[in-house]
Design an enzyme around this catalytic site. Structure first.
Site, short mmCIF file in Angstrom:
data_model
loop_
_atom_site.label_atom_id
_atom_site.label_comp_id
_atom_site.label_asym_id
_atom_site.label_seq_id
_atom_site.Cartn_x
_atom_site.Cartn_y
_atom_site.Cartn_z
CG HIS A 114 -1.96 1.10 1.12
ND1 HIS A 114 -1.69 2.40 1.47
CD2 HIS A 114 -3.24 1.08 0.67
CE1 HIS A 114 -2.77 3.13 1.24
NE2 HIS A 114 -3.73 2.36 0.76
CD GLU A 157 -5.30 1.51 -3.27
OE1 GLU A 157 -6.48 1.66 -2.94
OE2 GLU A 157 -4.38 1.42 -2.46
P1 PGA Z 1 -9.33 6.32 -0.23
O1 PGA Z 1 -8.17 5.28 0.06
O2 PGA Z 1 -10.53 5.54 -0.65
O3 PGA Z 1 -9.52 7.06 1.06
O4 PGA Z 1 -8.85 7.21 -1.33
C1 PGA Z 1 -7.94 4.21 -0.80
C2 PGA Z 1 -6.83 3.33 -0.27
O5 PGA Z 1 -5.87 3.85 0.30
O6 PGA Z 1 -6.90 2.10 -0.41
#
Ligand code: PGA
Length: 236
Positions: free
Chosen positions: A91, A160
């Site tokens: 992450h 992401e």
């Molecule tokens: P968010 O986070 O939905 O608050 O943008 C996504 C994540 O970090 O998995």
């Protein structure tokens, strides 16, 4: 069937986590929703939750060890106590804030792979890379796959973009589609999108080619919004 995952990050207490998971479990059961749903609570909130088989509780992080002297970390001895067999690796907050290197992530990945864990492996570029264009963005992402066995059968990848996480800025459908198409050429596993997903944009995101589901932070911490997003996911 699309996947939906909630990453609690550093939110919720032990008691609010329990009530969240109980509510989601009941919701899945009473609506006969069979989509795979993941919840990643804080490690202090782990428990022996009695959930339907498609609701999985995972670890946001753990060290590549059974036990030992790694102050502040947990290992599989602690995960086994609660039968946790799912882990989030890579992450962006762990990469950028907690400074985990690609080498650290590879060691972690290989360890949890060897134990047969379901791994949600996250990749994504920061804003300064995205601003340079698609080629640079993809080059950055390929580096994040270095040392990662993409043929592992229990792998789920999450794309992401860092600039879209927790910012309210969601990538455009075209930006998501372009990157997902390229990643999907390399992997034959589910590919989630994450970054400012909310009930209002979820359906549009799920309709993009090569999006197999979502990994959600902020808006998923509210159980009513998460229920709403599970429902949308089940219909798309
Ligand atoms: P968010 O986070 O939905 O608050 O943008 C996504 C994540 O970090 O998995």
């Amino acid at each position: 069937m699309k996947i939906i995952a909630s990453n609690f990050k550093t939110n919720h207490t032990r008691s609010s986590t329990k009530s969240f998971i109980d509510t989601i479990n009941q919701f899945l059961e009473s609506n006969q929703i069979k989509n795979e749903v993941f919840v990643f609570p804080t490690a202090t909130s782990f428990d022996n939750f009695n959930t339907v088989s498609n609701l999985k509780i995972g670890a946001q992080n753990a060290y590549y060890t059974k036990n030992g002297s790694f102050t502040g970390e947990i290992g599989t001895e602690q995960l086994d106590e609660f039968d946790i067999k799912t882990i989030l690796i890579g992450h962006s907050e762990r990469r950028h804030i907690l400074k985990e290197s690609q080498k650290d992530l590879t060691l972690k990945y290989n360890y949890y792979k060897s134990l047969g864990y379901t791994i949600i492996y996250c990749v994504g570029e920061p804003l300064e890379v995205r601003e340079k264009g698609l080629t640079e963005t993809l080059g950055y992402i390929w580096e994040q796959f270095e040392g990662i066995d993409l043929s592992y059968d229990k792998l789920i990848v999450a794309y992401e973009p860092v600039w879209a996480i927790g910012t309210g800025v969601v990538a455009t459908a075209q930006e998501i589609a372009q990157v997902h198409k390229k990643i999907k050429k390399k992997i034959s596993h589910p590919l989630l999108y994450g970054g400012s997903v909310k009930p209002e944009n979820l359906e549009e995101i799920l309709k993009i080619d090569n999006v197999d589901g979502t990994l959600i932070g902020t808006t998923s911490w509210d159980v009513e919004q998460f229920k709403q997003m599970i429902e949308i996911t089940s219909k798309n």
